[in-house]
Motif scaffolding. Structure first.
Motif: not given
Lengths: 311, 263
Positions: B130-151
């Motif tokens: 569910x958490x990953x899905x929430x993240x996915x829905x935010x990103x997929x709605x963005x023209x340029x998905x903004x994803x930061x990975x800590x390492x």
């Protein structure tokens, strides 16, 4: 190159630019109720690639024959007519949640006349791979799908089969799967779809989780569903038909149409289901044929089958 | 082999798998590591700790390491959390956080409503569908998905088990959205170079000691720092066949310090 013989009557043709601003060649038959065909990625305008003598038709289910519990208008009758000219039909689908039996019962319920043995799914393909390699898989699948793996040994697993299993896509189950792969297990992905449509919106498909395990372990998954060539070829093998004598009809330009074309089949896109404006152009390579819906695709096939091809 | 050796003046040390092995019981120091760090300081080497640890704040890491006998101050520790916070503040972002509950205090005061980016850390049990899905829905709605990975580590060792790190989950979201994450932390060169600048040294005067052939050794060597691989932590024998060739491969941190001191 052959000029397509839509029917023996004269037809008019013209080039026009669609709303997608790509040039499409439109064949407007003056005889058969204005049947409209929009070809052709390849070939100069006015010339369509030769239409082969077809021996088999592969048909996608969801989005092509039905959308959820609604039949695509005319699809039941179109399938009946299709069978009169081409008896070899397979219903091919990427499912990781529903067994063959569940799919079969749904289609019967919707009024389609089919046999359960005509259904070929990504689960079927995974099972035959597991059997061929004599693997003992740990099955990352939802309970509904386990039915298709009945009789497969799963103790002391040496392989991992990943389907769409949201209830297992969390930290601990993924860790177990990861460790199995680190110990040399074979990774089989039912398919690698990025996401699917759920009632409440888009949701992650199995693809991201197969990718996660690949990234963690350096193991490359053997993917068995559409758009893998092996999927289409396995389905055709059951029919003993060569790819060049088969057409695949589906609503997913990448998984159904371009995947089939890569395997040597004719690809036909229908503009129903998940089809979105612009799909024809989305991936560089274009579908061989584009139709409004499944009945129109059938009509086109029947006209071509009943007319002798000019040489 | 002698030419540049005498110039080594500073050490970057990975923490987990080099100083100590993690575990739910607090883990344990790797034999000889406490003395090795002390020996570096006694010999006048400057030391910084560079870790992709995102389960604990810097204070938390320092306190844990002090319990094992290591001497350090918080400012010597470089982790991705402060680095990503800097980005979030500079760009006025509202992140959706999938991070470990223990680092949430670091994000206090950051607006998270109506999120416009996703930050993925080593969230362990919070990596749910569910958490990953929430993240996915935010990103997929963005023209340029903004994803930061800590390492973007693949896995680490904990309680004698290899365990998934944040990287596979980042890879999952990247695949789902067809976008590439910005990695904050190792192996991002900027992360190493920030620590090197803090040492007031040049990259070729510095050695990085780590147990991750790609993230530690590969990342460091890509920006001119010498990388030493230790056979502790997540080390696996096949790492020695990797395309990335470390400056040295030694049994543990103590051996790494020996090796450099003898150059």
């Amino acid at each position: 190159m052959l000029r397509v013989n839509i029917c023996k009557r004269p037809f008019s043709s013209r080039i026009y630019t669609s709303t997608l601003s790509i040039k499409l060649f439109e064949v407007l038959c003056t005889h058969c109720r204005g049947l409209r065909v929009q070809p052709m990625a390849q070939g100069p305008a006015g010339v369509m690639p030769p239409f082969p003598s077809l021996s088999a038709v592969l048909i996608d289910l969801s989005g092509t024959l039905h959308i959820e519990d609604t039949v695509v208008p005319g699809a039941v009758e179109a399938l009946k007519r299709l069978r009169e000219v081409i008896p070899c039909v397979k219903f091919v689908t990427n499912t990781t949640k529903e067994s063959k039996r569940v799919l079969f019962e749904r289609l019967i319920q919707l009024g389609f006349s089919i046999d359960q043995s005509e259904i070929f799914t990504s689960l079927t393909a995974a099972r035959s791979l597991v059997e061929r390699k004599e693997l003992r898989p740990h099955l990352m699948l939802e309970p509904e799908a386990l039915e298709d793996f009945q009789g497969i040994p799963t103790d002391n697993p040496n392989a991992l089969v990943v389907g769409l299993a949201p209830s297992l896509f969390s930290y601990e189950p993924l860790n177990q799967a990861f460790r199995l792969l680190l110990h040399g297990g074979t990774l089989i992905g039912i398919h690698k779809a990025r996401y699917y449509k759920r009632k409440d919106g888009l949701a992650l498909g199995p693809g991201p989780f197969v990718t996660a395990l690949e990234y963690a372990t350096g193991v490359t998954a053997e993917v068995v569903g559409k758009p893998e060539s092996s999927f289409f070829l396995s389905a055709l093998k059951e029919l003993d038909v060569k790819p060049e004598n088969a057409i695949m009809i589906g609503d997913d330009v990448k998984d159904d149409v371009l995947g089939a074309q890569k395997a040597g089949l004719i690809g036909a896109l229908v503009k129903t289901g998940k089809y979105r404006h612009g799909d024809v152009d989305r991936f560089g390579e274009k579908p061989n044929y584009v139709f409004e819906d499944f009945p129109q695709a059938v009509e086109f096939i029947m006209l071509n089958m009943s007319n002798t091809q000019p040489s | 082999m002698r030419l540049s050796m005498e110039k080594i003046k500073g050490f970057l040390l990975d923490i987990t798998g080099v100083l100590y092995e993690s575990g739910s019981d607090g883990g344990k120091a790797i034999e000889g590591s406490v003395a090795a760090v002390q020996r570096l300081r006694d010999n006048g080497y400057a030391v910084r700790f560079v870790s992709n640890e995102s389960q604990t704040t810097r204070e938390g890491i320092m306190n844990k390491l002090k319990k094992h006998g290591f001497q350090m101050i918080k400012e010597e520790i470089f982790t991705p959390c402060p680095a990503v916070l800097k980005i979030v503040r500079e760009r006025d972002l509202r992140p959706f956080l999938i991070v470990h509950p223990d680092v949430l205090p670091d994000f206090e005061g950051i607006g998270t409503s109506n999120p416009n980016c996703v930050i993925l850390g080593d969230a362990v049990g919070d990596f749910t569908y569910e958490n990953l899905n929430k993240a996915f829905r935010i990103l997929v709605g963005q023209e340029k998905p903004l994803l930061y990975s800590l390492g973007k580590g693949k896995f680490y060792r904990e309680n004698d088990h290899l365990t998934l790190d944040v990287g596979p989950f980042t890879a999952a979201l990247e695949y789902a959205c067809g976008a590439e994450a910005t990695v904050v932390g190792k192996p991002n060169p900027e992360f190493f170079l920030t620590a090197v600048r803090d040492l007031n040294l040049q990259p070729n005067e510095v050695v990085m000691v780590g147990d991750d052939i790609e993230s530690d050794v590969g990342g460091a060597q890509a920006c001119g720092i010498k990388g030493i691989l230790v056979r502790t932590g997540k080390y696996r024998p096949e790492n020695e066949q990797h395309l990335i060739k470390p400056f040295a491969v030694v049994n543990n941190l103590a051996a790494a310090v020996d090796f450099v001191c003898r150059l």
